[in-house]
Every structure is written in structure tokens, then in C-alpha cells.
Design a protein around this motif. Structure first.
Motif, PDB file in Angstrom:
ATOM      1  N   THR A 128       0.831  -1.206   0.000  1.00  0.00           N
ATOM      2  CA  THR A 128       0.000   0.000   0.000  1.00  0.00           C
ATOM      3  C   THR A 128       0.864   1.253   0.000  1.00  0.00           C
ATOM      4  O   THR A 128       0.515   2.258   0.615  1.00  0.00           O
ATOM      5  N   GLN A 129       2.002   1.206  -0.700  1.00  0.00           N
ATOM      6  CA  GLN A 129       2.844   2.404  -0.744  1.00  0.00           C
ATOM      7  C   GLN A 129       2.143   3.498  -1.532  1.00  0.00           C
ATOM      8  O   GLN A 129       1.583   3.254  -2.592  1.00  0.00           O
ATOM      9  N   GLU A 130       2.200   4.692  -0.986  1.00  0.00           N
ATOM     10  CA  GLU A 130       1.506   5.829  -1.601  1.00  0.00           C
ATOM     11  C   GLU A 130       2.462   6.596  -2.502  1.00  0.00           C
ATOM     12  O   GLU A 130       3.659   6.665  -2.230  1.00  0.00           O
ATOM     13  N   ILE A 131       1.901   7.168  -3.562  1.00  0.00           N
ATOM     14  CA  ILE A 131       2.676   8.146  -4.333  1.00  0.00           C
ATOM     15  C   ILE A 131       2.522   9.482  -3.638  1.00  0.00           C
ATOM     16  O   ILE A 131       1.423   9.979  -3.473  1.00  0.00           O
TER      17      ILE A 131
ATOM     18  N   MET B   1      -2.597   8.809  -3.613  1.00  0.00           N
ATOM     19  CA  MET B   1      -2.985   7.647  -4.408  1.00  0.00           C
ATOM     20  C   MET B   1      -1.952   6.543  -4.232  1.00  0.00           C
ATOM     21  O   MET B   1      -0.776   6.820  -4.062  1.00  0.00           O
ATOM     22  N   LEU B   2      -2.414   5.343  -4.324  1.00  0.00           N
ATOM     23  CA  LEU B   2      -1.498   4.217  -4.186  1.00  0.00           C
ATOM     24  C   LEU B   2      -0.683   4.044  -5.459  1.00  0.00           C
ATOM     25  O   LEU B   2      -1.174   4.308  -6.559  1.00  0.00           O
ATOM     26  N   LEU B   3       0.540   3.603  -5.284  1.00  0.00           N
ATOM     27  CA  LEU B   3       1.355   3.279  -6.467  1.00  0.00           C
ATOM     28  C   LEU B   3       0.765   2.084  -7.186  1.00  0.00           C
ATOM     29  O   LEU B   3       0.720   2.024  -8.420  1.00  0.00           O
ATOM     30  N   ASN B   4       0.222   1.153  -6.371  1.00  0.00           N
ATOM     31  CA  ASN B   4      -0.217  -0.111  -6.953  1.00  0.00           C
ATOM     32  C   ASN B   4      -1.424   0.031  -7.862  1.00  0.00           C
ATOM     33  O   ASN B   4      -1.611  -0.764  -8.764  1.00  0.00           O
ATOM     34  N   GLN B   5      -2.271   1.052  -7.630  1.00  0.00           N
ATOM     35  CA  GLN B   5      -3.441   1.148  -8.497  1.00  0.00           C
ATOM     36  C   GLN B   5      -3.013   1.431  -9.937  1.00  0.00           C
ATOM     37  O   GLN B   5      -3.620   0.914 -10.875  1.00  0.00           O
ATOM     38  N   PHE B   6      -1.930   2.212 -10.109  1.00  0.00           N
ATOM     39  CA  PHE B   6      -1.437   2.462 -11.458  1.00  0.00           C
ATOM     40  C   PHE B   6      -0.753   1.217 -12.020  1.00  0.00           C
ATOM     41  O   PHE B   6      -0.930   0.870 -13.193  1.00  0.00           O
ATOM     42  N   LEU B   7       0.015   0.549 -11.179  1.00  0.00           N
ATOM     43  CA  LEU B   7       0.747  -0.620 -11.669  1.00  0.00           C
ATOM     44  C   LEU B   7      -0.211  -1.741 -12.055  1.00  0.00           C
ATOM     45  O   LEU B   7      -0.008  -2.434 -13.062  1.00  0.00           O
ATOM     46  N   ASN B  42       4.473   2.461 -20.556  1.00  0.00           N
ATOM     47  CA  ASN B  42       4.593   3.900 -20.314  1.00  0.00           C
ATOM     48  C   ASN B  42       3.919   4.312 -19.013  1.00  0.00           C
ATOM     49  O   ASN B  42       4.446   5.139 -18.277  1.00  0.00           O
ATOM     50  N   ILE B  43       2.740   3.752 -18.742  1.00  0.00           N
ATOM     51  CA  ILE B  43       2.051   4.093 -17.497  1.00  0.00           C
ATOM     52  C   ILE B  43       2.914   3.681 -16.310  1.00  0.00           C
ATOM     53  O   ILE B  43       3.073   4.421 -15.335  1.00  0.00           O
ATOM     54  N   ASN B  44       3.532   2.501 -16.414  1.00  0.00           N
ATOM     55  CA  ASN B  44       4.443   2.053 -15.363  1.00  0.00           C
ATOM     56  C   ASN B  44       5.572   3.053 -15.149  1.00  0.00           C
ATOM     57  O   ASN B  44       5.872   3.428 -14.021  1.00  0.00           O
ATOM     58  N   LEU B  45       6.194   3.469 -16.250  1.00  0.00           N
ATOM     59  CA  LEU B  45       7.352   4.368 -16.140  1.00  0.00           C
ATOM     60  C   LEU B  45       6.968   5.678 -15.483  1.00  0.00           C
ATOM     61  O   LEU B  45       7.649   6.161 -14.578  1.00  0.00           O
TER      62      LEU B  45
END
Lengths: 231, 99
Positions: A128-131, B1-7, B42-45
Motif C-alpha cells: 500500500t505504498q503511496e505516491i 494515491m497508491l502506487l499499486n493502483q497504477f501498476l 509507459n504508465i508504469n514508467l
């Protein structure tokens, strides 16, 4: 004060998450339609929606330059190339059900397996790491004597300088009291955003890859002409 | 926002692209699915760039876009050549090197 700030932070995040959910839903539905539709032209148009949605995702992530590039290069140029490709090859515009059932289910299996493995690895690694969207870079202070007449009205009003008080110099302490949106209008104030950093990175650290890409594009241009021209 | 939702979004897009590459026979549609895969990357990067708060992700995403443009140009030229020679762009028919 702190709770109000915290609330504002949360509210902001909610808006971003709603935007993300809408964009992601549009994107995934279009992508699914794109890989399953029988009509070739419809597939190209669904691809436009996917690319536009990913441009929106880039902007959501604060990379507006990449989003603009995406719209210009992908939607503006690559889609047109695809439509030309469809036209010139007279691909059957009707249904394209020529794919065997077996191949379709195998493809679905491989895709699903890939997704499950990647999802497991990602959730395991990043949890759950946040940006963290950091504050925008502070606006640099530059001491510069200016004529009071040339100062923008918001700056004059904020500092109580009358228009006919001759040459004034805004001190660092005065500059610090200004709101950011007023600060950026002070003459000589340097606003550095994401785009300036991208430009710095491309033209210093990544100058050799950049030049290599320009040669690659030239090679691709010549290659495409040589391959596609009539003998 | 979570990083994982984009990944995870990008992983789903990638999987759909792979499905498209594997099941489509029309050459143009295969190239389109490849674009889907590149877009997922690209979304990942960009997401990792935002996560680490630097612009390297953005820079690489721009390079990927440029390379994708070159790839589509050459790829479509090859599809056109194939159409001229065989009157068909069915990739499953190109099996000259099949063992």
C-alpha cells in the motif's frame, strides 16, 4: 488548523481517486473492446480512447508534458498511420471471426496467467505504498530593482507599493510574505516546474539517447520508404 | 494515491495487449495490440517517476513514445509489403520458416 489541512488533503485525494476510477474504467472497457471487436476500424477507434485515457492518467500523475506528447504523437500521428494501414490493405471491414476457438481460449489463459503473476508480484512488493505528490518547487527569489509602474497590480497591492513610488527593490523578507500565485508574478522570479526538469534531463544527462532516437527515427523513415515502395 | 493502483491498471492493459497479439490474425490489429503493451509500459514508467519524485520516468516514457512511432512506421510498411505480395495480411499464413 492541522485537522483542516488534513481534511483538505483527504478531500483532494478523493477527487483524484474518483478521476482515476473513471479513467481506468473507460480505459479497460475500451481496451477489452479493442482486442475483442471484429471490426478493424472500430478497433482503431477504441485504441484512440485507450490512448486518450492513458494521456489523462499521465496528467493525473503530474506529467503533463508526457500527456501532451502522448496526444500529439499517438492520437495525432500513429492512429492516422493505422487507419492508412487499414485502408491500404483492404482488411475485411466486417467480422473477423477467423480466430479459432482454441487459440482464443489459449490467449485468454496466457493473458490471465500473466496478469495474475504480475498482480501477485506487485501487491507483494509494493503493498500500500503511496505516491507522494510533493509540494511544487518553491519559487526562487531574485533581487532586482524594478520601476514600481512595471510591477503587476497584485504584487503592488500585496506589498502596499503605490504606482508612482519610483524604483523599488523587493526584499527577500517581503517576497517570502507573498502568496505563491503572487510570487510568480514578481519580475525575475524563477518558476521551475516538471517541464523544465524534463528539458534539463533530456538535454544534459540523456543527450546521447536523445540523439540516438533522432537517428533511429531517420532510419525508420528511410526503412519504411524502402520497404513499402514499389520496385 | 497508491502506487499499486497504477501498476495494476498497467498490468491489466499489458495482459489485454498480450491477448490481442496472441489471438489476432490481422497484421494491423497485431500491431495495435503491441501499441497497447507499449502504453502499459509507459504508465508504469510515469507512475514510478512520480513515486520516486524525479523526471527519469517521464524522460524514458518520451523515448518509448518515439521508438513506438518508429516501430509502427516500419511495421506497417512490412504489413503493406506483405499485402502486396500475398493479397492477405493474415499473420498465421506467414510460416515459411516453420520446421
Amino acid at each position: 488548523m492541522t485537522s483542516a489541512l488534513l481534511l483538505a488533503q483527504v478531500e483532494f485525494d478523493v477527487a483524484q481517486n474518483i478521476a482515476f476510477a473513471i479513467i481506468a474504467a473507460i480505459m479497460l472497457i475500451s481496451a477489452f473492446k479493442m482486442v475483442t471487436t471484429g471490426n478493424v476500424v472500430h478497433a482503431a477507434l477504441y485504441l484512440v480512447i485507450v490512448l486518450a485515457a492513458s494521456a489523462a492518467i499521465f496528467i493525473l500523475l503530474g506529467s503533463d508534458f508526457v500527456g501532451a506528447t502522448q496526444v500529439l504523437v499517438y492520437i495525432g500521428a500513429i492512429i492516422v498511420l493505422f487507419l492508412f494501414g487499414i485502408m491500404l490493405t483492404k482488411a475485411q471491414l466486417g467480422d473477423d471471426d477467423s480466430v479459432e476457438k482454441e487459440q482464443r481460449s489459449m490467449g485468454a489463459l496466457v493473458g490471465l496467467l500473466l496478469f495474475v503473476v504480475m498482480a501477485f508480484a506487485l501487491i507483494d512488493t509494493f503493498g500500500t505504498q503511496e505516491i507522494e505528490f510533493g509540494n511544487p518547487e518553491p519559487i526562487a527569489y531574485v533581487a532586482e530593482p524594478v520601476d514600481a509602474n512595471d510591477l503587476p497590480t497584485p504584487v503592488r497591492e500585496a506589498l502596499n507599493i503605490s504606482a508612482n513610488s519610483g524604483t523599488v527593490e523587493i526584499s527577500e523578507a517581503q517576497f517570502a510574505t507573498l502568496l505563491p500565485e503572487v510570487q510568480r508574478r514578481v519580475p525575475g522570479a524563477e518558476v521551475r516546474g516538471n517541464n523544465a526538469q524534463i528539458a534539463d534531463a533530456i538535454f544534459s544527462q540523456y543527450i546521447i539517447p536523445f540523439e540516438a532516437v533522432s537517428v533511429l527515427l531517420l532510419a525508420a523513415l528511410i526503412g519504411a520508404v524502402v520497404v513499402a515502395r514499389k520496385e | 494515491m497508491l502506487l499499486n493502483q497504477f501498476l495494476l491498471l498497467s498490468a491489466l492493459l499489458f495482459a489485454m495487449g498480450v491477448y490481442g497479439v496472441l489471438t489476432r490474425r490481422n497484421g494491423v490489429l497485431v500491431l495495435m495490440s503491441v501499441e497497447l503493451i507499449l502504453n502499459a509500459v509507459n504508465i508504469n514508467l510515469v507512475a514510478f517517476g512520480a513515486f520516486q519524485d524525479n523526471v527519469q520516468g517521464d524522460v524514458f516514457a518520451i523515448f518509448v513514445i518515439a521508438v513506438a512511432a518508429a516501430e509502427v512506421g516500419v511495421g506497417l510498411a512490412m504489413v503493406l509489403l506483405m499485402y502486396r505480395n500475398r493479397r492477405s495480411i493474415d499473420f498465421t499464413e506467414v510460416d515459411l520458416m516453420k520446421g
